[in-house]
Design a protein around this motif. Structure first.
Motif, PDB file in Angstrom:
ATOM      1  N   ASN A 221       0.817  -1.228   0.000  1.00 40.62           N
ATOM      2  CA  ASN A 221       0.000   0.000   0.000  1.00 40.62           C
ATOM      3  C   ASN A 221       0.848   1.274   0.000  1.00 40.62           C
ATOM      4  N   VAL A 222       1.957   1.231  -0.711  1.00 41.05           N
ATOM      5  CA  VAL A 222       2.826   2.395  -0.875  1.00 41.05           C
ATOM      6  C   VAL A 222       2.716   2.952  -2.288  1.00 41.05           C
ATOM      7  N   MET A 223       2.661   2.061  -3.262  1.00 40.87           N
ATOM      8  CA  MET A 223       2.684   2.502  -4.661  1.00 40.87           C
ATOM      9  C   MET A 223       1.415   3.229  -5.079  1.00 40.87           C
ATOM     10  N   ILE A 224       0.359   3.148  -4.276  1.00 38.73           N
ATOM     11  CA  ILE A 224      -0.865   3.897  -4.586  1.00 38.73           C
ATOM     12  C   ILE A 224      -0.617   5.397  -4.548  1.00 38.73           C
ATOM     13  N   TYR A 225       0.473   5.822  -3.917  1.00 37.57           N
ATOM     14  CA  TYR A 225       0.797   7.245  -3.827  1.00 37.57           C
ATOM     15  C   TYR A 225       1.644   7.730  -5.000  1.00 37.57           C
ATOM     16  N   PHE A 226       2.039   6.835  -5.909  1.00 35.61           N
ATOM     17  CA  PHE A 226       2.946   7.194  -6.980  1.00 35.61           C
ATOM     18  C   PHE A 226       2.210   7.331  -8.313  1.00 35.61           C
ATOM     19  N   THR A 227       2.786   8.114  -9.210  1.00 37.30           N
ATOM     20  CA  THR A 227       2.286   8.179 -10.577  1.00 37.30           C
ATOM     21  C   THR A 227       2.570   6.844 -11.263  1.00 37.30           C
TER      22      THR A 227
END
Length: 302
Positions: A221-227
């Motif tokens: 649930n970290v990559m949801i913050y990335f483009t």
């Protein structure tokens, strides 16, 4: 105690500037789906800092790393706990670690390197450490190292302390609580046996830093913050950093499908596993060793 949100003069243009500055410096994107959350957290932060104008906040963010980090801390604060995703740790225990044990059984020394990317306040890497100690035979004979990284210095400080309220241990069973924690008043302290397996470091995942190879990488649930572009670049780096046969764990709402890397995909329970391919002869040897030691059930190839 909650902070009183005063009336702040914050224009849409200023919100957009703040959002763009965070994306530029940290690679974190707050898109339209998080607009309400983003605006509310910004206003809360301005109230806490007694700032009346968005321009004042922008000036602070640009002139002070401390002030910039303070805002990012507020925006990234999230609830977490030990064994938060039971199916993930069941797959780790019953599938991945059994496979690693079979693969590395004859190595001397046996080693296992794990990366918890975006570890927040430490519950995830400590859960990984407990699962490893519960799962690997003669775990003390292995060279075990869990690298835990996060962008938040405040979260890492708490993680390194290893002291948690009882409510965060609700999924920890009584045996694990007795073996891996000591009680300190109304809180619980991670025992040295587990703490010594984990090292913490501040890291921005948007910036490429090579730290060697890993057998397992967690990025939940970290990559949801990335483009999309940054997400693709990060997944490609994870693929590069994994040993052949290594596994990547991501959140249930995240996928590696568009990253252009050829993970082998399988399903264990309701957990999707992404494995870096291994050579055919090595795959056969690992499968044979796994079968001889009992193997793991519940797996399907996707």
């Amino acid at each position: 105690m909650s902070e009183k949100i005063m009336t702040a003069k914050l224009t849409e243009h200023e919100l957009s500037e703040i959002r763009a500055l965070i994306e530029q410096r940290s690679g974190i994107l707050f898109d339209d789906s998080r607009e309400r959350f983003f605006s509310q957290r910004i206003r809360e932060h301005m109230a806490a800092k007694r700032l009346f104008h968005g321009a004042d906040l922008l000036r602070l963010m640009r002139s002070s790393n401390v002030e910039y980090d303070s805002l990012v801390e507020r925006l990234l604060t999230q609830e977490t706990s030990f064994f938060r995703y039971p199916s993930i740790f069941e797959a780790l225990e019953k599938k991945v670690l059994r496979e690693m044990h079979a693969k590395k059984f004859w190595e001397n020394p046996r080693s296992l390197r794990v990366w918890s990317a975006g570890c927040a306040t430490g519950e995830e890497p400590y859960t990984i450490a407990m699962t490893i100690c519960d799962s690997l035979e003669f775990a003390e004979a292995w060279n075990l190292h869990i690298l835990a990284t996060d962008i938040s210095r405040q979260a890492l400080t708490q993680a390194e302390r290893g002291l948690y309220p009882a409510r965060e241990l609700t999924a920890v069973n009584p045996r694990q609580k007795e073996a891996y924690f000591s009680r300190v008043g109304e809180q619980f302290l991670v025992r040295p046996r587990i703490r010594n397996l984990v090292s913490f470091a501040q890291m921005n995942l948007a910036q490429a830093v090579y730290m060697g190879r890993f057998d397992i990488i967690f990025c939940m649930n970290v990559m949801i913050y990335f483009t999309d572009d940054r997400r693709t670049a990060l997944i490609q780096r994870f693929y590069e950093y994994l040993e052949p046969g290594g596994y990547l764990f991501v959140g249930h709402a995240e996928s590696v499908a568009k990253a252009g890397v050829k993970f082998d995909t399988s399903v264990y329970g309701d957990c999707i596993l992404y494995q870096k391919p291994i050579a055919p002869h090595a795959r056969k040897a690992t499968a044979a060793a796994g079968n001889s030691s009992g193997g793991a059930s519940g797996e399907e190839r996707a």
